[in-house]
Write a protein that holds these residues in place. Structure first.
Motif, short mmCIF file in Angstrom:
data_model
loop_
_atom_site.label_atom_id
_atom_site.label_comp_id
_atom_site.label_asym_id
_atom_site.label_seq_id
_atom_site.Cartn_x
_atom_site.Cartn_y
_atom_site.Cartn_z
N LEU A 76 3.65 18.70 3.26
CA LEU A 76 4.02 16.98 2.88
C LEU A 76 3.37 16.01 3.87
N ARG A 77 2.69 16.28 5.60
CA ARG A 77 2.18 15.83 6.69
C ARG A 77 0.38 15.84 5.71
N ARG A 78 -0.37 17.34 5.38
CA ARG A 78 -1.41 16.74 4.20
C ARG A 78 -1.01 16.28 3.13
N LEU A 79 -0.14 15.66 2.47
CA LEU A 79 -0.34 15.27 1.58
C LEU A 79 -0.28 13.37 2.18
N LYS A 80 0.34 13.09 2.82
CA LYS A 80 0.64 11.88 3.48
C LYS A 80 -0.30 10.92 4.60
N PHE A 81 -0.74 12.28 5.18
CA PHE A 81 -2.14 12.07 6.36
C PHE A 81 -3.47 12.03 6.01
N LEU A 119 6.12 1.88 0.04
CA LEU A 119 5.34 0.84 1.58
C LEU A 119 5.04 -0.17 1.11
N HIS A 120 4.41 -0.07 2.43
CA HIS A 120 3.82 -2.00 2.55
C HIS A 120 2.34 -1.87 1.67
N GLU A 121 1.86 -3.32 0.99
CA GLU A 121 0.93 -3.46 0.13
C GLU A 121 -0.89 -2.72 1.53
N ARG A 127 -3.65 4.02 1.10
CA ARG A 127 -3.43 5.43 0.80
C ARG A 127 -4.15 5.56 -0.63
N GLY A 128 -3.64 4.81 -1.21
CA GLY A 128 -4.49 4.75 -2.61
C GLY A 128 -3.17 5.03 -3.55
N TYR A 129 -1.93 5.56 -2.76
CA TYR A 129 -0.90 6.06 -4.18
C TYR A 129 0.28 6.11 -2.42
N ASN A 130 2.01 6.11 -3.25
CA ASN A 130 3.31 6.16 -2.99
C ASN A 130 3.92 7.65 -3.25
N GLN A 131 3.31 8.44 -1.95
CA GLN A 131 3.47 10.08 -1.91
C GLN A 131 5.04 10.58 -2.60
#
Length: 231
Positions: A76-81, A119-121, A127-131
């Motif tokens: 999850l951290r790899r996807l989010k951050f 997510l906030h805009e 990020r480009g996406y809501n994970q």
């Protein structure tokens, strides 16, 4: 004859790929039978399909799919951050493999519609996406559950992992609202999120949905430790 040769070449190619790049468990990297699947040992340790014993108003029930810190945290951290969407297939496979569990089927039985923690805009743009939407969208569709973005995040907030429960509640006050024109009156709504920690985010989302007339609200988290002591 040409078809037979093509099939043989395809078999050889597949075999070579398997030998050079064998399917491995996305958590411990042990060789497994199918690409992206958890090995037996990790599946035993990580899959934790159960409901939270503590009630968080106004949420009727909270369920998790996996353990977090000794489970799917790294993915999850790899996807989010790290913006590493290569891990998405592994996360989705965990969800799809868990879908046949009777606890999940019962949990989803009375849901009318699902929504994602927004997510906030500014963060969405960065990020480009809501994970959470990436993880759950196809899975919810496969469960015959309509999913819409019913909520917006009206206030930019910092990452919450550094803050205690009371600080999180304060930070999240007034952070969510229902999308204009959306009618949730009388509906049983499922909120999905990648991680459930103290419940402050889930409660914030649930409160505005309840105020807008939602009947019952449920929460499904891909990962959580449910307040357990983690060594």
């Amino acid at each position: 004859m040409l078809e037979k040769i093509a099939n043989v070449l395809k078999f050889i190619q597949t075999t070579l790929i398997y030998l050079i790049y064998p399917p491995i468990c996305p958590v411990c990297e042990e060789i497994v039978d199918e690409r992206y699947q958890l090995c037996e040992n990790c599946a035993t340790k990580i899959l934790k399909i159960d409901t939270y014993k503590n009630l968080i108003f106004p949420i009727n029930a909270i369920m998790r799919i996996t353990k977090y810190r000794k489970g799917t945290r790294s993915l999850l951290r790899r996807l989010k951050f790290d913006n590493n969407t290569n891990v998405l297939a592994a996360l989705q496979k965990i969800l799809f493999d868990a879908a046949s569990n009777g606890k999940i089927k019962n949990f989803l039985a009375d849901i009318d519609i699902a929504t994602y923690v927004p997510l906030h805009e500014k963060r969405l743009k960065k990020r480009g996406y809501n994970q959470t939407e990436l993880i759950f969208k196809d899975w919810l569709l496969a469960q015959n559950l309509p999913a819409e973005n019913l909520l917006i995040r009206t206030k930019a907030t910092p990452h919450l992992y550094k803050y205690n429960p009371e600080e999180r509640k304060k930070i999240l006050q007034g952070a969510f609202s229902v999308v204009e024109g959306v009618d949730v009156r009388g509906k049983n709504i499922l909120i999905v999120d990648d991680i459930f920690t103290t419940g402050a985010t889930a409660a914030g989302c649930a409160s505005v949905l309840k105020s807008a007339g939602a009947a019952k609200i449920f929460m499904l988290a891909f990962a959580s430790d449910f307040g357990e002591v983690v060594g």
